[in-house]
Design a protein around this motif. Structure first.
Motif, PDB file in Angstrom:
ATOM      1  N   HIS A   1       0.623  -1.323  -0.004  1.00 55.45           N
ATOM      2  CA  HIS A   1      -0.230   0.189   0.511  1.00 55.45           C
ATOM      3  C   HIS A   1       0.873   1.547   0.029  1.00 55.45           C
ATOM      4  N   SER A   2       1.919   0.623  -0.145  1.00 55.64           N
ATOM      5  CA  SER A   2       2.874   2.661  -0.631  1.00 55.64           C
ATOM      6  C   SER A   2       3.915   1.889  -1.436  1.00 55.64           C
ATOM      7  N   SER A   3       4.409   3.399  -1.323  1.00 53.98           N
ATOM      8  CA  SER A   3       5.655   3.031  -2.457  1.00 53.98           C
ATOM      9  C   SER A   3       6.920   4.318  -1.680  1.00 53.98           C
ATOM     10  N   LEU A   4       8.175   3.960  -1.836  1.00 53.25           N
ATOM     11  CA  LEU A   4       8.934   4.763  -1.596  1.00 53.25           C
ATOM     12  C   LEU A   4       9.765   5.570  -3.083  1.00 53.25           C
ATOM     13  N   VAL A   5       9.627   6.768  -2.689  1.00 53.67           N
ATOM     14  CA  VAL A   5       9.948   7.632  -4.243  1.00 53.67           C
ATOM     15  C   VAL A   5      11.408   8.115  -3.350  1.00 53.67           C
ATOM     16  N   ARG A   6      12.446   7.928  -4.633  1.00 53.40           N
ATOM     17  CA  ARG A   6      13.669   8.027  -4.303  1.00 53.40           C
ATOM     18  C   ARG A   6      14.158   8.787  -5.652  1.00 53.40           C
ATOM     19  N   TRP A   7      15.476   9.726  -5.261  1.00 51.79           N
ATOM     20  CA  TRP A   7      16.011  10.315  -6.619  1.00 51.79           C
ATOM     21  C   TRP A   7      17.055  11.193  -6.141  1.00 51.79           C
ATOM     22  N   SER A   8      18.254  11.879  -6.160  1.00 50.36           N
ATOM     23  CA  SER A   8      19.169  12.460  -6.347  1.00 50.36           C
ATOM     24  C   SER A   8      19.530  13.596  -6.219  1.00 50.36           C
ATOM     25  N   LYS A   9      20.445  14.351  -5.835  1.00 53.88           N
ATOM     26  CA  LYS A   9      20.951  15.645  -4.951  1.00 53.88           C
ATOM     27  C   LYS A   9      20.401  16.057  -6.802  1.00 53.88           C
ATOM     28  N   PRO A  10      19.738  17.866  -6.702  1.00 51.25           N
ATOM     29  CA  PRO A  10      20.634  18.286  -7.643  1.00 51.25           C
ATOM     30  C   PRO A  10      21.474  18.872  -8.279  1.00 51.25           C
ATOM     31  N   ASP A  11      22.345  19.764  -9.125  1.00 49.14           N
ATOM     32  CA  ASP A  11      23.867  19.669  -9.616  1.00 49.14           C
ATOM     33  C   ASP A  11      22.905  21.096  -8.823  1.00 49.14           C
ATOM     34  N   GLU A  12      24.453  21.825  -8.452  1.00 45.87           N
ATOM     35  CA  GLU A  12      24.598  23.228  -7.401  1.00 45.87           C
ATOM     36  C   GLU A  12      23.634  22.717  -6.488  1.00 45.87           C
ATOM     37  N   TYR A  13      23.333  21.792  -6.077  1.00 47.41           N
ATOM     38  CA  TYR A  13      23.000  21.979  -4.120  1.00 47.41           C
ATOM     39  C   TYR A  13      23.199  22.653  -3.294  1.00 47.41           C
ATOM     40  N   LYS A  14      22.031  23.118  -2.230  1.00 52.25           N
ATOM     41  CA  LYS A  14      22.417  23.918  -1.390  1.00 52.25           C
ATOM     42  C   LYS A  14      21.905  22.839  -0.339  1.00 52.25           C
ATOM     43  N   THR A  15      22.708  23.652   1.033  1.00 58.28           N
ATOM     44  CA  THR A  15      22.260  22.751   2.254  1.00 58.28           C
ATOM     45  C   THR A  15      20.801  23.188   2.469  1.00 58.28           C
ATOM     46  N   SER A  16      20.511  24.068   2.239  1.00 58.25           N
ATOM     47  CA  SER A  16      18.957  25.286   2.359  1.00 58.25           C
ATOM     48  C   SER A  16      17.671  24.315   1.003  1.00 58.25           C
ATOM     49  N   TYR A  17      18.144  23.638   0.748  1.00 55.94           N
ATOM     50  CA  TYR A  17      17.180  23.120  -0.312  1.00 55.94           C
ATOM     51  C   TYR A  17      16.010  22.403   0.727  1.00 55.94           C
ATOM     52  N   SER A  18      14.700  22.545  -0.050  1.00 54.13           N
ATOM     53  CA  SER A  18      13.871  20.954   0.331  1.00 54.13           C
ATOM     54  C   SER A  18      13.157  21.106  -0.620  1.00 54.13           C
ATOM     55  N   TYR A  19      12.477  19.650  -0.855  1.00 48.40           N
ATOM     56  CA  TYR A  19      11.512  19.624  -1.624  1.00 48.40           C
ATOM     57  C   TYR A  19       9.988  19.101  -1.057  1.00 48.40           C
ATOM     58  N   ARG A  20       9.917  19.227  -2.406  1.00 44.44           N
ATOM     59  CA  ARG A  20       7.939  19.174  -2.887  1.00 44.44           C
ATOM     60  C   ARG A  20       7.344  18.267  -3.824  1.00 44.44           C
ATOM     61  N   VAL A  21       7.105  17.107  -3.579  1.00 40.07           N
ATOM     62  CA  VAL A  21       6.833  16.294  -3.958  1.00 40.07           C
ATOM     63  C   VAL A  21       5.665  15.951  -3.978  1.00 40.07           C
ATOM     64  N   GLN A  22       4.652  15.661  -4.943  1.00 43.68           N
ATOM     65  CA  GLN A  22       3.236  16.068  -5.761  1.00 43.68           C
ATOM     66  C   GLN A  22       3.605  14.950  -6.113  1.00 43.68           C
ATOM     67  N   THR A  23       2.101  13.915  -5.491  1.00 39.56           N
ATOM     68  CA  THR A  23       1.944  12.661  -5.997  1.00 39.56           C
ATOM     69  C   THR A  23      -0.013  12.808  -7.010  1.00 39.56           C
ATOM     70  N   ASN A  24       0.171  12.569  -7.962  1.00 41.12           N
ATOM     71  CA  ASN A  24      -1.391  12.941  -8.949  1.00 41.12           C
ATOM     72  C   ASN A  24      -1.407  11.728  -9.324  1.00 41.12           C
ATOM     73  N   VAL A  25      -2.869  11.357  -9.350  1.00 40.18           N
ATOM     74  CA  VAL A  25      -3.389  10.265 -10.161  1.00 40.18           C
ATOM     75  C   VAL A  25      -3.667   9.966 -11.702  1.00 40.18           C
ATOM     76  N   SER A  26      -2.740   9.462 -11.925  1.00 40.24           N
ATOM     77  CA  SER A  26      -2.665   9.622 -13.417  1.00 40.24           C
ATOM     78  C   SER A  26      -3.780   9.917 -14.232  1.00 40.24           C
ATOM     79  N   SER A  27      -4.165   8.716 -14.055  1.00 42.86           N
ATOM     80  CA  SER A  27      -6.314   8.639 -14.943  1.00 42.86           C
ATOM     81  C   SER A  27      -6.687   9.964 -15.204  1.00 42.86           C
TER      82      SER A  27
END
Length: 428
Positions: A174-200
């Protein structure tokens, strides 16, 4: 500094303060209090709005001294000075574009968050695009004329994240672990927003803010397809990168097919229980001597056109969008009956018999059970060929003989039967 703050340069006030620069405190300007000098550059003055009553500015004021002179700057809200509020700024990862400057205003300079000048005055006016800035970085744009200096704090867009070569999604029921790599020119002040959409339906299901490069998305529906949009967020918690998109079908539940052939030689029935979650349809995949794939929306299907006496692999598959799950079992058809029995020789205490090979079972592993009996009892022997000699019989006795084909898993065909007398001795 807030995006909507502007800077106002009032040279007339700078002249009043010029005499105060030599001390560590500015002192009092009439009834108006001031703060101590901060380092060698910055004085912060409070409650000086009466000085600027003619302009009705009541925001934060500061006095700034440089090696070549001094000026008094007032940070004002957008509503305080309409001329400052006409500016429109568009940013990308490395470009700042400016439009909407008030008549007579020009770009004066651009500094970083520490006040270092990044771009000196070039008297640029409207529709100006400036290049070669760092991504996800805070800059201050100063603009105005000879008497007024406004400022606008902006952040360039961060670079987007990168999805790794290793699996970006680790799934559970019933869950999924979504993983990614840091962007280029990464800064420690960054955060991330993950938006989950129902594709259909493009409906947003979740909007999650995280500071690490992974997030577990809970309560997903088996068999539903989702699109995960991952944005890098700059330190202002407003400016976002372009999204990186990952479309993922959360696999449906398995079905566990049950196979029943009810004695049939060329068919069997496959049935299963409807699983939870979303299922578009089912596939029943048969492989073996005959290969078939049947699609259905029901939970039961009869497979026909099979060959007798064979074992088949049967996969029951749930299909949903681009993903599926399959579970395999085996199914078996019954063997066909042996052909008509022929008595080739008959003696007083023996006989030889043969029969035709079962239909559609040439080359298939099989054996035959031959039973023969009289009023005294019944005996059974086995043959791997289509003939056999029966010994130690009683002369002049009627024997009932049956031949049964034995196929895979020991499944047996119907019996083929004949009756015959052994020969009598001459003195009988």
């Amino acid at each position: 500094m807030h995006h909507n703050l502007k800077c106002l340069l009032l040279k007339s006030v700078a002249a009043q303060l010029q005499t105060k620069l030599s001390s560590n405190t500015i002192g009092n300007l009439g009834p108006h209090s001031v703060t101590e000098k901060e380092g060698n550059r910055l004085f912060k003055l409070e409650n000086l709005h009466e000085i600027f009553a003619s302009r009705s500015h009541s925001s934060l004021k500061r006095f700034e001294q440089s090696n070549t002179g001094s000026r008094f700057e007032t940070i004002v809200a957008k509503a305080d000075l309409p001329e400052c509020g006409t500016l429109s700024v568009q940013v990308s990862t490395s470009q700042i574009s400016v439009t909407g400057l008030h008549d007579g205003f020009v770009l004066q300079r651009i500094t970083d968050e520490n006040g270092n000048i990044i771009r000196a005055s070039d008297n640029s006016n409207n529709n100006t695009s400036l290049m070669s800035f760092g991504s996800g970085t805070q800059y201050v744009i100063y603009y105005g004329n000879d008497t007024v200096s406004c400022c606008r704090t902006v952040f360039t867009k961060p670079l987007p994240v990168r999805f790794p070569q290793y699996p970006a999604i680790i799934e559970t029921y019933h869950s999924s672990l979504v993983r990614w790599s840091k962007p280029d020119e990464y800064k420690t002040s960054y955060s991330y927003r993950v938006q989950t959409n129902v594709s259909s339906s493009a409906t947003m299901l979740y909007n999650t803010i995280v500071t690490s490069e992974s997030v577990e998305i809970m309560d997903l529906t088996q068999g539903e397809t989702y699109t995960f949009l991952v944005y890098t967020i700059a330190a202002d918690n407003i400016t976002e990168s372009d999204p990186m998109s990952y479309t993922y079908c959360h696999p449906p539940y398995w079905i566990f097919p049950s196979v029943n052939n009810y004695g049939a030689v060329d068919s069997f029935e496959v049935s299963w229980t409807k699983p939870e979650g979303k299922v578009d349809n089912y596939s029943v995949i048969i492989s073996g001597a005959v290969n078939q794939t049947i699609y259905t929306n029901a939970t039961q299907v009869t497979i026909t056109g099979l060959l007798p006496g064979r074992e088949y692999t049967v996969y029951g598959r749930t299909n949903s969008g681009t993903c599926y799950r399959a579970y395999g079992v085996t199914g078996v058809t019954y063997p066909t009956d042996a052909g008509r029995i022929t008595i080739t020789t008959i003696g007083t205490n023996n006989m030889t018999l043969s029969w035709m090979e079962p239909v559609d079972m040439a080359g298939v592993d099989k054996s035959y059970n031959i039973s023969y009996g009289n009023s005294s009892g019944t005996w059974t022997v086995t043959s791997n060929t289509t003939s056999i000699s029966l010994q130690n019989l009683t002369s002049g006795t009627n024997y009932t003989i049956t031949v049964v084909t034995v196929g895979v898993r020991g499944y047996q065909s119907s019996a083929v039967t004949t009756s015959v007398y052994t020969s009598r001795y001459c003195y009988d």
